[in-house]
Design a protein around this motif. Structure first.
Motif, short mmCIF file in Angstrom:
data_model
loop_
_atom_site.label_atom_id
_atom_site.label_comp_id
_atom_site.label_asym_id
_atom_site.label_seq_id
_atom_site.Cartn_x
_atom_site.Cartn_y
_atom_site.Cartn_z
N GLN A 48 -20.72 10.68 36.30
CA GLN A 48 -19.27 10.23 36.33
C GLN A 48 -18.64 9.98 35.06
O GLN A 48 -17.34 9.67 35.15
N PRO A 50 -13.26 14.74 32.59
CA PRO A 50 -13.04 15.94 33.51
C PRO A 50 -13.13 17.30 33.04
O PRO A 50 -12.93 17.34 31.85
N VAL A 51 -13.49 18.32 33.78
CA VAL A 51 -13.32 19.72 33.22
C VAL A 51 -11.96 19.89 32.96
O VAL A 51 -11.14 19.77 33.76
N ARG A 68 -16.13 28.16 30.33
CA ARG A 68 -15.70 26.96 31.29
C ARG A 68 -17.14 26.65 32.03
O ARG A 68 -17.54 25.40 31.84
N VAL A 95 -19.91 23.46 31.44
CA VAL A 95 -20.31 22.55 32.35
C VAL A 95 -21.64 22.53 32.58
O VAL A 95 -22.31 21.55 32.71
N VAL A 148 -24.01 19.13 31.97
CA VAL A 148 -24.99 18.46 33.08
C VAL A 148 -26.58 18.65 32.77
O VAL A 148 -27.19 17.93 33.23
N GLY A 156 -20.79 16.08 42.80
CA GLY A 156 -20.11 15.88 41.66
C GLY A 156 -20.52 17.29 40.80
O GLY A 156 -19.51 17.73 39.95
N ILE A 157 -21.54 17.61 40.81
CA ILE A 157 -21.80 18.85 40.04
C ILE A 157 -20.91 20.15 40.76
O ILE A 157 -20.42 20.76 40.08
N ASP A 180 -18.33 20.08 42.41
CA ASP A 180 -16.84 19.90 41.88
C ASP A 180 -16.71 20.13 40.39
O ASP A 180 -15.67 20.92 40.36
N ARG A 181 -17.52 19.96 39.61
CA ARG A 181 -17.44 20.44 38.04
C ARG A 181 -17.42 21.76 37.98
O ARG A 181 -16.78 22.39 37.32
N ALA A 233 -14.54 24.32 37.04
CA ALA A 233 -14.90 25.31 35.77
C ALA A 233 -14.41 26.92 36.20
O ALA A 233 -13.73 27.66 35.49
#
Length: 193
Positions: A77, A81-82, A92, A96, A100, A135-136, A138-139, A143
């Motif tokens: 968190q 942000p991407v 992109r 990401v 991570v 969360g992953i 969404d990232r 991207a």
């Protein structure tokens, strides 16, 4: 770190004093992992290191796995942000996956502990596992932008999960996983229709 994260835990909203206690416990957990390793870490020892009573630590964390999963969640968190920039989609997505994959790469004891913790059956860990997975996802979705579809997103997600388990089992390093994930992303993205 976002204001929401600082005042939120798995179980409830926190006031500022409680948020400081949780932050202290998560920081102490990383220090304890460095000195005692996953098998030697206990919530009691983390509480002592954080300067709180064990009962206080258990107010916020049901188990050491819950505490470790919270550390990973907070690191995820805390990522920026991407970026919504005109970079090419491949770049992109590679960015990401790399960030991570490297969240815990610099701390071998934390990386091992995160793998063990995330596979646990503690209900609070299960809750965090869902939040981490979303969360992953969404990232990765951010991207991919408008170029994404569910099949590509699922393939990238599965690649990340498999890579983390692979590294967590000691088959390779997290640095190497980050490199391999970027080439896997290129392969997945180049094969989409």
């Amino acid at each position: 770190m976002s204001e929401n994260l600082a005042n939120e835990s798995t179980r409830r909203r926190l006031n500022s004093r409680q948020a400081d206690t949780v932050r202290g416990l998560t920081e102490a957990a990383v220090e304890e992992l460095r000195s005692a390793g996953y098998s030697g870490m206990t919530v009691r020892n983390v509480a002592s290191r954080a300067g709180v009573a064990p009962a206080t630590a258990y107010t916020y964390f049901s188990s050491k796995n819950h505490l470790i999963a919270e550390v990973f969640w907070r690191r995820l968190q805390a990522l920026p942000p991407v970026a919504d920039e005109p970079r090419e989609v491949h770049a992109r997505v590679r960015g990401v996956l790399r960030e991570v994959a490297l969240l815990v790469a610099d701390e071998a004891s934390l990386a091992l502990a995160c793998t063990n913790a995330m596979l646990g059956d503690d209900p609070d860990v299960q809750h965090l596992r869902v939040r981490i997975g979303m969360g992953i996802r969404d990232r990765l979705s951010a991207a991919l932008g408008d170029d994404g579809d569910d099949d590509v997103l699922n393939a990238l997600e599965f690649a990340w999960i498999g890579a983390m388990v692979h590294a967590g089992m000691g088959y390779t390093t997290y640095d190497r996983v980050a490199e391999r994930l970027t080439s896997t992303a290129d392969l997945i993205l180049s094969r989409r229709g």
